[in-house]
Write a protein that holds these residues in place. Sequence first.
Motif, PDB file in Angstrom:
ATOM      1  N   LYS A   1     -27.761 -17.469  59.560  1.00 34.69           N
ATOM      2  CA  LYS A   1     -27.504 -18.807  60.136  1.00 34.69           C
ATOM      3  C   LYS A   1     -28.119 -18.943  61.518  1.00 34.69           C
ATOM      4  O   LYS A   1     -28.670 -19.969  61.858  1.00 34.69           O
ATOM      5  CB  LYS A   1     -25.992 -19.046  60.218  1.00 34.69           C
ATOM      6  CG  LYS A   1     -25.368 -19.408  58.887  1.00 34.69           C
ATOM      7  CD  LYS A   1     -24.037 -20.145  59.097  1.00 34.69           C
ATOM      8  CE  LYS A   1     -23.299 -20.282  57.784  1.00 34.69           C
ATOM      9  NZ  LYS A   1     -22.591 -19.048  57.367  1.00 34.69           N
ATOM     10  N   ASP A   2     -28.002 -17.888  62.317  1.00 30.48           N
ATOM     11  CA  ASP A   2     -28.478 -17.992  63.697  1.00 30.48           C
ATOM     12  C   ASP A   2     -29.581 -16.953  63.924  1.00 30.48           C
ATOM     13  O   ASP A   2     -29.307 -15.787  64.185  1.00 30.48           O
ATOM     14  CB  ASP A   2     -27.284 -17.758  64.637  1.00 30.48           C
ATOM     15  CG  ASP A   2     -27.676 -17.980  66.084  1.00 30.48           C
ATOM     16  OD1 ASP A   2     -28.878 -18.200  66.349  1.00 30.48           O
ATOM     17  OD2 ASP A   2     -26.780 -17.943  66.943  1.00 30.48           O
TER      18      ASP A   2
ATOM     19  N   SER B   1     -38.983 -18.819  62.405  1.00 32.08           N
ATOM     20  CA  SER B   1     -38.187 -19.798  61.656  1.00 32.08           C
ATOM     21  C   SER B   1     -38.144 -19.395  60.186  1.00 32.08           C
ATOM     22  O   SER B   1     -38.953 -18.577  59.744  1.00 32.08           O
ATOM     23  CB  SER B   1     -38.795 -21.198  61.791  1.00 32.08           C
ATOM     24  OG  SER B   1     -40.099 -21.214  61.255  1.00 32.08           O
TER      25      SER B   1
ATOM     26  N   GLN C   1     -33.537 -26.011  54.261  1.00 30.76           N
ATOM     27  CA  GLN C   1     -33.137 -26.269  55.639  1.00 30.76           C
ATOM     28  C   GLN C   1     -34.002 -25.440  56.590  1.00 30.76           C
ATOM     29  O   GLN C   1     -34.151 -24.231  56.397  1.00 30.76           O
ATOM     30  CB  GLN C   1     -31.663 -25.909  55.810  1.00 30.76           C
ATOM     31  CG  GLN C   1     -31.070 -26.543  57.046  1.00 30.76           C
ATOM     32  CD  GLN C   1     -29.760 -25.881  57.442  1.00 30.76           C
ATOM     33  OE1 GLN C   1     -29.171 -25.116  56.674  1.00 30.76           O
ATOM     34  NE2 GLN C   1     -29.323 -26.174  58.652  1.00 30.76           N
TER      35      GLN C   1
ATOM     36  N   ARG D   1     -34.477 -23.444  59.543  1.00 26.43           N
ATOM     37  CA  ARG D   1     -33.690 -22.724  60.551  1.00 26.43           C
ATOM     38  C   ARG D   1     -34.654 -22.120  61.561  1.00 26.43           C
ATOM     39  O   ARG D   1     -35.696 -21.597  61.176  1.00 26.43           O
ATOM     40  CB  ARG D   1     -32.891 -21.597  59.893  1.00 26.43           C
ATOM     41  CG  ARG D   1     -31.756 -22.079  59.009  1.00 26.43           C
ATOM     42  CD  ARG D   1     -31.260 -20.986  58.096  1.00 26.43           C
ATOM     43  NE  ARG D   1     -32.205 -20.690  57.033  1.00 26.43           N
ATOM     44  CZ  ARG D   1     -32.442 -19.474  56.538  1.00 26.43           C
ATOM     45  NH1 ARG D   1     -31.829 -18.427  57.037  1.00 26.43           N
ATOM     46  NH2 ARG D   1     -33.307 -19.304  55.570  1.00 26.43           N
TER      47      ARG D   1
END
Length: 470
Positions: free
Chosen positions: A143-144, A170, A189, A191
Amino acid sequence: MTKKRVIFIEPLGNKANVFDNYMKLPLVGPLYLGTILYNNGYDVKILNENIIGKQLDPYDLKADIFCLTALTVSANRAKVLAGQLKKLYPESKVLFGGIHASLLPDEFINLVDHVIVGEAEDIIIDIIEGKYTQKVINGTKCKDLDKLPLINYSLLDGFETIDIVPVMTSRGCPFDCNFCTVTKIFGKQFRMQSPERILAEIENAARQSKYKEFFFYDDNFSANKKRINKLCDLMIEKKLDITWFAQVRTDLAKDPDLIKKMVNAGLRWVQIGFESINDETLKAYHKSQTRKDIEDAIEILHYYGVNIHGMFMFGDDNDNTENIRNTVDFAIENNIDTVQFMILTPFPGTKIYETLDSEGRIFHKNWDFYNAMFVVFHTKQINPAKLIHETFSAYKKFYSIKRTLLESVLLCINIISNAFSWNFKNSKKYGIDTLFIRIAAKIIIQKYKNLPEEYVKYIEKIEKDFYLSK
Ligand code: B12
Ligand code: SF4
């Protein structure tokens, strides 16, 4: 207690690829996973057959856990290694992850202890610690990305020989091209790491490598313009002594100020998936880009002195001999600096694979040939043998000796004109790096000339059988 020894292996595909000699670059997945394990006290090594320059001998390898990774093109080689390692070292665990494992996990299920689907940073320690009992383990999307560790490149055997420094900032892509596996594995998505974190990644890599040319592996580096704007500000402020190249989409051209800033921050080359100059084909690929976008992008990037590596694909149902020849002419007329003419490859898991497979058009699933240099399905307007022939003729024309010689002359004029401060038209274009790459490409293409000939014979036979069976 002795440290557990973990070896990551990135095998090299059985069939030669234009990249193998020219771009000896590692996937960053094993680097991140290896760094996490190393930081947690494991003894880690990452071996890449392409970087080492030969096939690994399993007798030379000793580890508690072997972690194999593979693209589709290297899956067969990974299978061989998995079998050998399991047989030689029954006490050791063999894991298989990465792109191909994520697309077709069942293929390896009987060969290894665990198959891992998707990203694995959050679960790698638990896997190594034996906390999972199931054969197929589903990874979780990180997620991060700012929380990933800074890569320890020294874990990779031969890192010091890689003259291009890989960084990936990314994951995921909001587009949905029907031939691409990126969204299948990393999601739609986008990220991304923050600009500050990217700077830390660059500084970390720069400390570990003597080379100053960076390659941002991101599939769509400039997807978030605000991020790149800020990153470039930081890079300029820090006066980083590096040059870099990145994969971008044509939409970057809509922001000339950003391109200018990227150049000031060290951008020299962009790699762009142009795919086709035919709007019908671009639509069929769901590329969300038109021929006009391609033309505009070339013009504006060249205006700011950015070199372009244009990537095209042949083999769509709309493609024919004329199209392919027009594409080479387009690339030459528009002064694209270097090109890659690839053959459409339906990778498992993609929409194009599903369509062609359901139509019974994929004529073999020998992954050795799934590297965008060979035809693996029945094409519509141009037969497979002819498609291979035309693709190599396209390369020959683009990288012709005549054009390279002309380029050398222009380069000399450019050097002289710079020395005397003359205003030589289009002077930024005739750079020494473009010339070197063109010469290298010429040599590579010569080298692989015999390979398609051998393959053409093979597919001619397959084709004959296919039509006879109808
Ligand atoms: C950098 C790159 C290259 C480099 C280096 C490639 C290399 N060493 O193989 C270059 C430019 C040379 C290249 C060439 C090619 N590439 Co390329 N490339 C990439 C790119 C952009 C980034 C790779 C990367 O580092 N990914 C990021 C990391 C985080 O992912 P990862 O390594 O897979 O690891 C994660 C998980 O998979 C998992 N994992 C991985 N291994 C393991 C192992 C274990 C044990 C575990 C538990 C988990 C695990 O955990 C990791 C961390 O979360 C990818 C696209 C992408 N987004 O991945 C395309 C990609 C891999 N390339 C692709 C292709 C098709 C090619 C080419 C055939 C043709 C081309 N594009 O021109 C050639 C083939 C080269 C070869 N090896 O033979 C396809 C592969 C599709 C497929 N099904 O195989 C991709 C996915 C792009 C796409 N659009 O679909 N490529
Ligand atoms: S080809 Fe590029 S733009 Fe299209 S889905 Fe793949 S990564 Fe995204």
